[in-house]
Design an enzyme around this catalytic site. Structure first.
Site, short mmCIF file in Angstrom:
data_model
loop_
_atom_site.label_atom_id
_atom_site.label_comp_id
_atom_site.label_asym_id
_atom_site.label_seq_id
_atom_site.Cartn_x
_atom_site.Cartn_y
_atom_site.Cartn_z
N HIS A 183 0.84 -1.21 0.00
CA HIS A 183 0.00 0.00 0.00
C HIS A 183 0.87 1.26 0.00
O HIS A 183 2.03 1.22 0.41
CB HIS A 183 -0.86 0.05 1.28
CG HIS A 183 -1.98 -0.94 1.35
ND1 HIS A 183 -2.17 -1.77 2.42
CD2 HIS A 183 -2.98 -1.22 0.47
CE1 HIS A 183 -3.24 -2.52 2.22
NE2 HIS A 183 -3.75 -2.21 1.04
N CYS A 270 -2.64 0.18 10.06
CA CYS A 270 -3.76 -0.62 9.54
C CYS A 270 -4.63 -1.22 10.65
O CYS A 270 -5.74 -1.67 10.37
CB CYS A 270 -3.25 -1.69 8.60
SG CYS A 270 -2.05 -2.76 9.34
C1 CIR Z 1 -4.02 -7.82 3.20
O1 CIR Z 1 -3.27 -8.27 2.35
O2 CIR Z 1 -5.05 -7.22 2.93
C2 CIR Z 1 -3.63 -8.04 4.65
N1 CIR Z 1 -2.98 -9.29 4.78
C3 CIR Z 1 -2.76 -6.92 5.14
C4 CIR Z 1 -3.43 -5.60 5.12
C5 CIR Z 1 -2.62 -4.53 5.75
N2 CIR Z 1 -3.29 -3.29 5.66
C6 CIR Z 1 -2.69 -2.12 5.70
O3 CIR Z 1 -1.48 -2.05 5.81
N3 CIR Z 1 -3.43 -1.06 5.58
#
Ligand code: CIR
Length: 280
Positions: A183, A270
């Site tokens: 991201h 997150c």
């Molecule tokens: C994903 O791939 O969606 C999750 N395993 C990790 C999401 C992490 N989100 C973030 O950094 N905003």
């Protein structure tokens, strides 16, 4: 004794006591899913995640937010949604409204219902519409600038939709290409309204004219994801060199261990949605 509107006499039915609205910072979080081991992975090899360790790191994270003055509003864990602890991806919460995203990973779209329910008392809601995709991790809000990463999870159509929703509130919305990471906020986050922390291998600093960019320590590429709470910068304890860099630059820093959640490609921002709201 309650005072009337002039502050000089007692309150009466004609002159009720003024209502004082106390604003406070809410951190919306969600318990770690027991199925986190089946999380989405894009840039990492799968490795076993110790659920108990992930749980205790997450509890500690919430505790730190609470210590810094946040009111924790915690959603129930969702065993059907392995990545649901990463609530940031599901909404963009601005002072004026919140936008429910349309996550790039299909497995994550069912996370929206409960986040939407939780935000409804706090904000007017808008929604990213199909076929656009957007993860909150790709949205960096700095003052009235909103930078949206174009990644495997977020596309240009979503940027256009976000722009249409927020322009009347005075926000500028720009697209930022990211490479090599999940991201935009894996690559850059805000330390203040003027200063960012950035991994220049993943995002080009030219996207942020007029802002100072402090670089992560080159040996800690994932260290750009920090979380500012008030005057404190939370950084991942696994990245002490970058933490030292920030301390030397005069920031008040605090390490938080999220190493087990990092195996699910998560980081500090997150695991919460932070916003101001009226105290309940
Ligand atoms: C994903 O791939 O969606 C999750 N395993 C990790 C999401 C992490 N989100 C973030 O950094 N905003």
């Amino acid at each position: 004794m309650q005072l009337g509107p002039t502050g000089s006499g007692p309150a009466s039915p004609l002159f009720p006591a003024p209502i004082t609205v106390v604003r406070m910072r809410t951190a919306l979080t969600r318990g770690v899913s027991p199925s986190i081991g089946q999380c989405e992975l894009t840039h990492l090899e799968r490795q076993p995640i110790d659920f108990e360790v992930a749980l205790s790191q997450h509890k500690r994270y919430e505790q730190v937010l609470e210590d810094l003055g946040c009111r924790i509003e915690r959603l129930g864990e969702e065993s059907d949604f392995p990545d649901s602890v990463f609530v940031e991806d599901i909404a963009i919460v601005l002072d004026e409204l919140a936008i429910i995203t349309r996550p790039g990973a299909i497995s994550r779209r069912g996370e929206r219902e409960s986040v939407e329910r939780a935000l409804r008392p706090h904000r007017r809601l808008e929604h990213v519409q199909a076929p656009a995709i957007l993860d909150g991790g790709d949205v960096l809000v700095v003052g009235k600038d909103i930078y949206v990463g174009i990644s495997s999870r977020s596309d240009s159509e979503a940027v256009d939709q976000v722009r249409a929703i927020v322009t009347d509130y005075g926000y500028d919305v720009g697209k930022v290409n990211v490479r090599g990471c999940l991201h935009l906020k894996s690559a850059v986050t805000a330390l203040t309204e003027d200063t960012l922390i950035i991994n220049p291998d993943w995002v080009v600093a030219d996207h942020f004219p007029g802002r100072t960019c402090i670089q992560v320590d080159p040996s800690e590429p994932n260290a750009a994801n920090v979380l500012r709470v008030g005057d404190t910068i939370l950084f991942a304890a696994s990245f002490p060199r970058t933490g030292n860099r920030l301390a030397s630059a005069g920031f008040e820093v605090r390490p938080v261990d999220v190493s087990e959640l990092a195996k699910a490609e998560g980081a500090l921002t997150c695991c919460s949605l932070l916003f101001d709201s009226a105290a309940v």
